[in-house]
Design an enzyme around this catalytic site. Sequence first.
Site, PDB file in Angstrom:
ATOM      1  N   ASP A  13       0.642  -1.379  -0.043  1.00 18.20           N
ATOM      2  CA  ASP A  13      -0.058  -0.085  -0.253  1.00 18.20           C
ATOM      3  C   ASP A  13       0.931   1.166  -0.156  1.00 18.20           C
ATOM      4  OD1 ASP A  13      -2.039  -1.565   0.170  1.00 18.20           O
ATOM      5  OD2 ASP A  13      -2.513  -1.650   2.383  1.00 18.20           O
ATOM      6  N   LYS A  16       1.281   2.488  -5.201  1.00 17.91           N
ATOM      7  CA  LYS A  16       2.450   1.759  -6.260  1.00 17.91           C
ATOM      8  C   LYS A  16       1.549   2.118  -7.618  1.00 17.91           C
ATOM      9  CE  LYS A  16       2.546  -2.186  -4.774  1.00 17.91           C
ATOM     10  NZ  LYS A  16       2.189  -1.929  -2.942  1.00 17.91           N
ATOM     11  N   GLY A  40      -4.719  -4.312  -3.909  1.00 19.59           N
ATOM     12  CA  GLY A  40      -5.077  -3.317  -4.201  1.00 19.59           C
ATOM     13  C   GLY A  40      -4.855  -2.144  -4.428  1.00 19.59           C
ATOM     14  N   HIS A  41      -4.680  -1.781  -5.722  1.00 13.36           N
ATOM     15  CA  HIS A  41      -3.873  -0.808  -6.172  1.00 13.36           C
ATOM     16  C   HIS A  41      -5.009   0.599  -6.625  1.00 13.36           C
ATOM     17  CE1 HIS A  41       0.185  -3.496  -7.143  1.00 13.36           C
ATOM     18  NE2 HIS A  41      -0.817  -3.164  -6.181  1.00 13.36           N
ATOM     19  N   GLN A 224       1.644  -5.675  -3.264  1.00 10.90           N
ATOM     20  CA  GLN A 224       3.085  -6.489  -1.628  1.00 10.90           C
ATOM     21  C   GLN A 224       3.783  -5.036  -1.606  1.00 10.90           C
ATOM     22  OE1 GLN A 224       1.155  -9.223  -3.006  1.00 10.90           O
ATOM     23  NE2 GLN A 224      -0.196  -8.184  -2.977  1.00 10.90           N
TER      24      GLN A 224
END
Length: 427
Positions: A13, A16, A40-41, A224
């Site tokens: 988080d 990225k 989750g981007h 990650q």
Amino acid sequence: MPATSVIGVQWGDEGKGKIIDLITDRADVVVRFQGGANAGHTVIVGGEKFVFHLLPSGVLHEGKLNVIANGVVVDPGQLLGEVEGLESRGREIRSRLAVSGAAHCVMPYHKRLDEYREGRKAGVKIGTTGRGIGPAYSDKANRSGIRVWDLIDEDRLEAKLHANLDEKNKLFTRVFDGEPMRFDEVFEQARVWGARLAPLVRETGKLLREALAAEKHVFFEGAQGLMLDIDHGTYPFVTSSNSDSLGIAAGAGVPPRAIGHQIGVAKAYCTRVGAGPFPSELDGEVADRLREGGSEFGATTGRPRRCGWFDVPAARYAAALCGLDGLAITKLDVMTGLPEVGLVTGYRIDGELYEDYPVDTPMLERSEPVVTMFPGWTEDVTGATRYQDLPQNCRAFVAEITSRLGVPWEILSIGPARESTILRETA
Ligand code: GDP
Ligand code: IMO
Ligand code: MG
């Protein structure tokens, strides 16, 4: 042209998604090479928010190819849902999306196993995202997994699914006192997924090697972060892949030397979701301010993220391990208004001072952080477009981080939107 990697150097988080979206205008191809829908981007463009779990964060740019390579574990329902979600927002992406046939599938029984394992009374609880990641990578290592190529071939799918479900149902009923899954239901679901995914399936390793040979600019998007890497992170409180640039060659089917430039993404502080050691963790007012100010709630699970100061030894370890060329430091704006800002510069473990990150997790669990404080800044940084626009104390804080890591900054991020960014080349 050598490829560029963009990876997280903390516990995930780091931002990225924002960085990849920002620099995709220079890319021809953007590749996810590991992880799955645990990622989750978040990308914010023109005030519109997008959260990608499986799709590479370059998909909002027209004319760029996006690749989900062999090292990713693909939840087919999730992937199709993301593609359709974008289509419903007026963005067609099928023509520029390629999914590896060699990628392993996250099947419904993997998610159930993830849930059962996390729910049991005995054993370590990792605080996973519940996306079936560990069980899917376990089946890959066990050589029993179902790959995307199997999913689109009904005969292969039927035989492999029978073998897998027989075994999983025994686990569900005998080990976990749970419910079995019905073969016909899972098969029917998987068959439909296979038919819908088939037009996107490619031999992506070959495609990427050809792109590199043709001097295309390929960006590898990590999911990650290094501290969650299965080999080099805080095991067992990690994810189940090499979640940094060490996973690129195997996860994408390209030679290691193809990766010419490595950008590590780090927040100006640290966060962690889930269980496991987090030496710089704060509680109280500062943690609350970082969490609220930085909207530190999981993009996949909504869980509040644990917050702490930037951890220098951990980031130096990441920089050395991956050989970082440059840093993208995000969320500097979130620290505005703090009277002082901290850096963890070492650890005290069993009475001794350590300047290096201890790779043994129990040692890390016993560590007390050594924190050095620096003066904060109150001036609003969100409108800055050049380095010189940043307050003196903010620049000094950035300089502390980069000099202690021995890695220069390339990108400074001062807000979630594309334009809230300072690029070294234009600063
Ligand atoms: P990722 O998993 O590394 O892509 O990061 P996430 O998307 O899970 O979390 C990063 C969060 O911070 C998202 O909500 C982003 O929109 C947001 N973000 C990224 N960069 C910045 C920044 O510089 N400032 C602020 N305030 N938010 C940012
Ligand atoms: P992005 O790509 C932050 C964490 C989980 C848990 C551990 C194992 O958005 O940075 P898993 O579901 O992978 O088996 O969970 O890893 N985790 C993440 N934390 N960001 C992520 O992804 C994460 N993906 C997994 O919270 O502690
Ligand atoms: Mg995330």
